[in-house]
Design a protein around this motif. Structure first.
Motif, mmCIF file in Angstrom:
data_model
loop_
_atom_site.group_PDB
_atom_site.id
_atom_site.type_symbol
_atom_site.label_atom_id
_atom_site.label_comp_id
_atom_site.label_asym_id
_atom_site.label_seq_id
_atom_site.Cartn_x
_atom_site.Cartn_y
_atom_site.Cartn_z
ATOM 1 N N SER A 1 0.833 -1.203 0.000
ATOM 2 C CA SER A 1 0.000 0.000 0.000
ATOM 3 C C SER A 1 0.865 1.250 0.000
ATOM 4 O O SER A 1 0.623 2.180 -0.773
ATOM 5 N N VAL A 2 1.863 1.262 0.856
ATOM 6 C CA VAL A 2 2.763 2.415 0.939
ATOM 7 C C VAL A 2 3.497 2.612 -0.387
ATOM 8 O O VAL A 2 3.572 3.735 -0.900
ATOM 9 N N LEU B 1 11.540 7.951 -15.825
ATOM 10 C CA LEU B 1 11.119 7.735 -14.449
ATOM 11 C C LEU B 1 9.624 7.403 -14.382
ATOM 12 O O LEU B 1 9.201 6.548 -13.599
ATOM 13 N N GLY B 2 8.835 8.042 -15.229
ATOM 14 C CA GLY B 2 7.406 7.749 -15.297
ATOM 15 C C GLY B 2 7.149 6.306 -15.708
ATOM 16 O O GLY B 2 6.248 5.644 -15.179
ATOM 17 N N THR B 3 7.948 5.799 -16.636
ATOM 18 C CA THR B 3 7.824 4.396 -17.062
ATOM 19 C C THR B 3 8.147 3.457 -15.911
ATOM 20 O O THR B 3 7.422 2.487 -15.665
ATOM 21 N N VAL B 4 9.207 3.744 -15.178
ATOM 22 C CA VAL B 4 9.582 2.912 -14.026
ATOM 23 C C VAL B 4 8.475 2.945 -12.974
ATOM 24 O O VAL B 4 8.113 1.905 -12.400
ATOM 25 N N MET B 5 7.925 4.118 -12.748
ATOM 26 C CA MET B 5 6.849 4.234 -11.754
ATOM 27 C C MET B 5 5.595 3.487 -12.203
ATOM 28 O O MET B 5 4.921 2.849 -11.387
ATOM 29 N N MET B 6 5.273 3.544 -13.492
ATOM 30 C CA MET B 6 4.098 2.839 -13.998
ATOM 31 C C MET B 6 4.286 1.324 -13.882
ATOM 32 O O MET B 6 3.351 0.607 -13.521
ATOM 33 N N VAL B 7 5.483 0.858 -14.155
ATOM 34 C CA VAL B 7 5.783 -0.576 -13.992
ATOM 35 C C VAL B 7 5.649 -0.960 -12.524
ATOM 36 O O VAL B 7 5.076 -2.007 -12.192
ATOM 37 N N VAL C 1 2.338 6.627 -6.817
ATOM 38 C CA VAL C 1 1.311 7.421 -7.517
ATOM 39 C C VAL C 1 1.469 8.903 -7.170
ATOM 40 O O VAL C 1 1.397 9.763 -8.059
ATOM 41 N N PHE C 2 1.698 9.201 -5.906
ATOM 42 C CA PHE C 2 1.878 10.592 -5.470
ATOM 43 C C PHE C 2 3.094 11.228 -6.161
ATOM 44 O O PHE C 2 3.003 12.333 -6.702
ATOM 45 N N LEU C 3 4.226 10.522 -6.144
ATOM 46 C CA LEU C 3 5.431 11.055 -6.785
ATOM 47 C C LEU C 3 5.260 11.207 -8.291
ATOM 48 O O LEU C 3 5.756 12.163 -8.893
ATOM 49 N N ILE D 1 3.286 16.904 -13.116
ATOM 50 C CA ILE D 1 2.922 18.326 -13.014
ATOM 51 C C ILE D 1 4.172 19.196 -13.185
ATOM 52 O O ILE D 1 4.154 20.198 -13.902
ATOM 53 N N ALA D 2 5.250 18.805 -12.551
ATOM 54 C CA ALA D 2 6.512 19.553 -12.683
ATOM 55 C C ALA D 2 7.014 19.526 -14.131
ATOM 56 O O ALA D 2 7.506 20.542 -14.639
#
Length: 186
Positions: free
Chosen positions: A22-23, A56-62, A29-31, A37-38
């Motif tokens: 969960s964390v 970084l967005g790709t890594v986060m989506m994975v 998602v928050f980052l 936005i940035a």
């Protein structure tokens, strides 16, 4: 059903893993939202792109996808084909769901094994990402962990179905009857 010490331990580990997942998903998602936005602000207002955001967005989506799948399997909220299960008698339902969990667990663990081998091969090649300039194998950790723990969750549901003679578990924290109730309320 009265829980024995094995089941209590299993539930304790499961709860700790659920909290960690969960964390990870919430923070990712928050980052990701802040980063996107940035990136838009920098591109549209400052006329200067942040080069690392796509990577970084790709890594986060994975990360969200694979760690989120563990979370979904635990709660029995993953995609399930119930058409055959719904028409079977209770004993046949239990057998089918139990066998399906075992086969899916084995499949996920095999995928985790192959993805780990891929991770190790990228580690040995010393590949780095183009924008972030970090070792590429680090970006593969969420995939390997997600596949492994998804397999473990299916294995836990399989064990729960073997232990509990009355209920059918579609996930380690969700029974078939609860799923049917949720579907009828929609």
């Amino acid at each position: 059903m009265k829980k024995n010490s094995f089941q209590k331990t299993l539930f304790g580990i499961n709860s700790a893993m659920k909290a960690a997942e969960s964390v990870i998903v919430i923070v990712t998602v928050f980052l990701m939202a802040i980063m996107l936005i940035a990136a838009v602000f920098c591109r549209k207002v400052l006329n200067n792109s942040l080069t690392f955001t796509e990577e970084l967005g790709t890594v986060m989506m994975v990360t969200i996808t694979y760690i989120g799948s563990v979370y979904a399997v635990r709660g029995g909220k993953h995609i399930i084909m119930n058409i055959l299960v719904d028409v079977l008698p209770m004993k046949s339902k239990k057998i089918l769901v139990t066998v399906t969990h075992l086969v899916t667990a084995l499949f996920m663990l095999i995928l985790a094994y192959f993805s780990f081998n891929y991770l190790m091969s990228t580690y040995e090649l010393n590949r780095i990402t183009s924008a972030l300039r970090i070792p590429y194998w680090i970006t593969l950790i969420p995939m390997v962990a997600g596949l492994f723990f998804t397999g473990i969750q299916f294995l836990v549901a399989f064990i729960m179905n073997l232990i509990d003679k009355e209920d059918i578990y579609v996930g380690s924290e969700r029974k078939y009857s609860e799923q049917q109730e949720a579907r009828s309320n929609q």
